[in-house]
Design a protein around this motif. Structure first.
Motif, PDB file in Angstrom:
ATOM      1  N   THR A  79     -22.967  23.832 -53.305  1.00 38.84           N
ATOM      2  CA  THR A  79     -22.628  22.963 -52.183  1.00 38.84           C
ATOM      3  C   THR A  79     -21.312  22.234 -52.461  1.00 38.84           C
ATOM      4  N   ALA A  80     -20.646  21.838 -51.405  1.00 44.76           N
ATOM      5  CA  ALA A  80     -19.322  21.223 -51.541  1.00 44.76           C
ATOM      6  C   ALA A  80     -19.387  19.840 -52.183  1.00 44.76           C
ATOM      7  N   GLU A  81     -20.543  19.193 -52.110  1.00 52.49           N
ATOM      8  CA  GLU A  81     -20.659  17.807 -52.593  1.00 52.49           C
ATOM      9  C   GLU A  81     -20.273  17.673 -54.059  1.00 52.49           C
ATOM     10  N   LYS A  89     -17.997  18.987 -55.631  1.00 48.36           N
ATOM     11  CA  LYS A  89     -16.548  19.081 -55.854  1.00 48.36           C
ATOM     12  C   LYS A  89     -15.813  17.841 -55.364  1.00 48.36           C
ATOM     13  N   THR A  90     -16.508  16.930 -54.686  1.00 50.35           N
ATOM     14  CA  THR A  90     -15.847  15.753 -54.123  1.00 50.35           C
ATOM     15  C   THR A  90     -15.470  14.762 -55.225  1.00 50.35           C
ATOM     16  N   ASP A  91     -14.658  13.789 -54.856  1.00 46.85           N
ATOM     17  CA  ASP A  91     -14.221  12.788 -55.838  1.00 46.85           C
ATOM     18  C   ASP A  91     -15.409  12.022 -56.423  1.00 46.85           C
ATOM     19  N   ALA A  92     -16.406  11.766 -55.588  1.00 43.70           N
ATOM     20  CA  ALA A  92     -17.590  11.051 -56.077  1.00 43.70           C
ATOM     21  C   ALA A  92     -18.579  12.001 -56.731  1.00 43.70           C
ATOM     22  N   GLY A  93     -18.737  13.197 -56.166  1.00 41.84           N
ATOM     23  CA  GLY A  93     -19.749  14.124 -56.649  1.00 41.84           C
ATOM     24  C   GLY A  93     -19.404  14.770 -57.974  1.00 41.84           C
ATOM     25  N   ASN A 126     -32.006  16.318 -51.094  1.00 44.80           N
ATOM     26  CA  ASN A 126     -31.297  15.060 -50.866  1.00 44.80           C
ATOM     27  C   ASN A 126     -30.010  15.303 -50.086  1.00 44.80           C
ATOM     28  N   ARG A 127     -29.949  16.458 -49.410  1.00 49.09           N
ATOM     29  CA  ARG A 127     -28.749  16.822 -48.653  1.00 49.09           C
ATOM     30  C   ARG A 127     -29.144  17.550 -47.372  1.00 49.09           C
ATOM     31  N   GLY A 128     -28.215  17.669 -46.450  1.00 49.88           N
ATOM     32  CA  GLY A 128     -28.468  18.414 -45.233  1.00 49.88           C
ATOM     33  C   GLY A 128     -28.647  19.898 -45.529  1.00 49.88           C
ATOM     34  N   CYS A 129     -29.755  20.480 -45.063  1.00 50.29           N
ATOM     35  CA  CYS A 129     -30.037  21.893 -45.358  1.00 50.29           C
ATOM     36  C   CYS A 129     -30.945  22.479 -44.286  1.00 50.29           C
ATOM     37  N   ALA A 130     -30.633  22.206 -43.034  1.00 51.15           N
ATOM     38  CA  ALA A 130     -31.499  22.646 -41.935  1.00 51.15           C
ATOM     39  C   ALA A 130     -31.691  24.155 -41.938  1.00 51.15           C
ATOM     40  N   ARG A 131     -30.631  24.891 -42.259  1.00 50.46           N
ATOM     41  CA  ARG A 131     -30.740  26.350 -42.270  1.00 50.46           C
ATOM     42  C   ARG A 131     -31.711  26.822 -43.353  1.00 50.46           C
ATOM     43  N   THR A 132     -31.651  26.210 -44.524  1.00 53.67           N
ATOM     44  CA  THR A 132     -32.573  26.589 -45.601  1.00 53.67           C
ATOM     45  C   THR A 132     -34.005  26.234 -45.229  1.00 53.67           C
ATOM     46  N   ILE A 133     -34.197  25.074 -44.620  1.00 51.41           N
ATOM     47  CA  ILE A 133     -35.542  24.681 -44.199  1.00 51.41           C
ATOM     48  C   ILE A 133     -36.105  25.684 -43.202  1.00 51.41           C
ATOM     49  N   ALA A 134     -35.278  26.145 -42.276  1.00 54.92           N
ATOM     50  CA  ALA A 134     -35.735  27.142 -41.307  1.00 54.92           C
ATOM     51  C   ALA A 134     -36.147  28.431 -42.006  1.00 54.92           C
ATOM     52  N   ALA A 135     -35.405  28.810 -43.048  1.00 51.39           N
ATOM     53  CA  ALA A 135     -35.738  30.032 -43.782  1.00 51.39           C
ATOM     54  C   ALA A 135     -37.035  29.868 -44.562  1.00 51.39           C
ATOM     55  N   VAL A 136     -37.218  28.712 -45.190  1.00 49.81           N
ATOM     56  CA  VAL A 136     -38.460  28.464 -45.931  1.00 49.81           C
ATOM     57  C   VAL A 136     -39.643  28.417 -44.967  1.00 49.81           C
ATOM     58  N   ALA A 137     -39.426  27.886 -43.766  1.00 50.07           N
ATOM     59  CA  ALA A 137     -40.488  27.891 -42.761  1.00 50.07           C
ATOM     60  C   ALA A 137     -40.892  29.316 -42.400  1.00 50.07           C
TER      61      ALA A 137
END
Length: 433
Positions: free
Chosen positions: A301-303, A305-309, A11-22
């Motif tokens: 992930t940084a999310e 630690k955010t005010d909402a997250g 549910n978050r941006g993870c293009a680098r992880t997707i490339a690794a799983v590929a």
């Protein structure tokens, strides 16, 4: 050629992880006689989904079939499956499969059903907030151990492992689970609590112990909790054919065969750890597995630690503690049932498991009220933004207690519906294929 499903829910941006799983998918197709269905279940925002699509669109490896499903496509697939299945309460079942909130169990359940629709004999799960270790400059892919053993008769799989710790009486059973753990950050993002006040950390983490646990048992649990395999990096393969201990496997590094077609995961919303149920079921039923040491690297992930997250994450942690009131009861009942959890063909009996889950919903909520009291006191002692979380939990106290109980009732309903959903998936096309 067998088909397998390597899946990454996000549910978050993870293009680098997707490339690794590929890369892992390409390695599996190149090394084993398998067709790998790389399945990305994408609930990320539009910009992140576009970045994911760009990565996946560049994959053209022999033996790898890419499936990139946003929530609209997932919803369409589930609507078709639920309609074909004829299950009771179809609207509720569909909501449990694709809820509005975060559900670690539901996203994996969707992968199980889509894997069945694709004709896959196994489902291999990875997470967006993790990466692979390397050795001699190459990634260390867990799927190697998964494909060497998963779905084989245990006595045959013994030739593919380093050692065997399985009772010979279990030798004719099928290996249904292969998994490992992680190194790096804690699996639950609460190291800050430990740094602020170790005593409060011990009290909070100890909340997931079973009722009646001794102080020694609680202390041992706290020491082991969320630490995975520690920090020692991979140097050489080691694998054990055994009855796998759930404490030594993480859901970012696991694969299932057969068992996921009989029992789903709890679909609880906003509940950390809701996706570990099958690990406990496999152990209770004495089904063989392989535990290996190709640990994945976990990072935060940084999310969170955010005010909402931050408050949202702490609420999910609170619900994890509340869920254990019910799950410990079910685990104990399954452990007592042992191999009677299996039918004559060695498959898990959904009716028996659903009965244990439903039985748990009648438990006294007083222990959970005490858990919330401890969290309130602990978070107020920590101060700062933890005090604000304490206020949030206090304002939602009755709702949280009811949600935890209702989550188990929903789980029982989903278990009862599951065989029909899996069967219906086998005749349902996957959108965008």
């Amino acid at each position: 050629m067998r088909a397998v499903c390597l899946t990454l829910p996000t549910n978050r941006g993870c293009a680098r992880t997707i490339a690794a799983v590929a890369e892992e998918a390409e390695y599996a197709a190149r090394t084993f006689d398998v067709e790998v269905h790389l399945l990305v279940l994408d609930s990320a925002g539009e910009r992140d989904r576009a970045a994911h699509a760009s990565v996946l669109g560049g994959i053209a490896a022999p033996g790898v079939v890419v499936h990139h499903l946003d929530e609209a496509r997932q919803h369409r697939f589930l609507s078709d499956v639920v309609a074909r299945s004829g299950v009771a309460k179809p609207e509720l079942v569909q909501e449990l499969m694709l809820p509005a909130g975060v559900s670690y169990g539901a996203c994996t359940n969707r992968a199980f059903l889509i894997g069945a629709a694709l004709g896959c004999v196994s489902v291999h799960r990875r997470d967006s907030d993790s990466r692979y270790q390397t050795a001699d400059g190459a990634p260390v892919f867990p799927i190697r151990h998964e494909l060497l053993s998963l779905g084989r008769r245990a006595r045959d799989a013994a030739t593919a492992v380093t050692e065997t710790a399985l009772d010979p009486v279990d030798g004719d059973k099928t290996v249904v689970l292969v998994g490992s753990s992680f190194i790096g950050d804690l699996s639950v993002d609460i190291a800050e609590i430990r740094d602020l006040d170790p005593a409060v950390y011990r009290e909070v983490v100890g909340l997931w112990a079973a009722e009646g646990a001794t102080e020694t048992q609680r202390r041992d649990l706290v020491e082991k909790s969320f630490t995975g395999a520690g920090a020692e990096p991979f140097t050489a393969d080691h694998s054990v054919l055994t009855i796998v201990d759930p404490m030594h496997v993480d859901m970012c590094n696991v694969a299932f065969s057969r068992v996921q077609e009989r029992i789903p995961l709890p679909p609880a919303v906003d509940t950390i750890g809701s996706d570990y149920f099958l690990l406990h079921l496999v152990r209770a039923a004495r089904l063989p597995g392989v535990q290996h040491n190709r640990h994945i690297v976990n990072f935060h992930t940084a999310e969170r630690k955010t005010d909402a997250g931050f408050p949202a994450y702490q609420r999910r942690l609170a619900k994890f503690f509340l869920s254990m009131r019910y799950l410990h009861h079910v685990y104990e009942r399954m452990a007592a049932a042992g191999e009677s959890l299996l039918d004559g063909d060695g498959h898990v009996r959904p009716d028996l498991v659903a009965g244990f889950v439903l039985e748990s919903t009648s438990l006294d909520v007083a222990p959970n009220a005490r858990r919330l009291d401890v969290l309130d006191r602990a978070y107020r002692a920590l101060g700062g933004r933890y005090r604000a979380v304490a206020e949030l939990l206090a304002a939602q106290r009755d709702r949280l207690l009811e949600e935890a109980r209702r989550d188990m009732a929903d789980f029982a309903l989903l278990i009862e519906a599951w065989p029909r959903l899996v069967e219906a998936s086998g005749t349902t096309g996957v959108p965008g294929r």
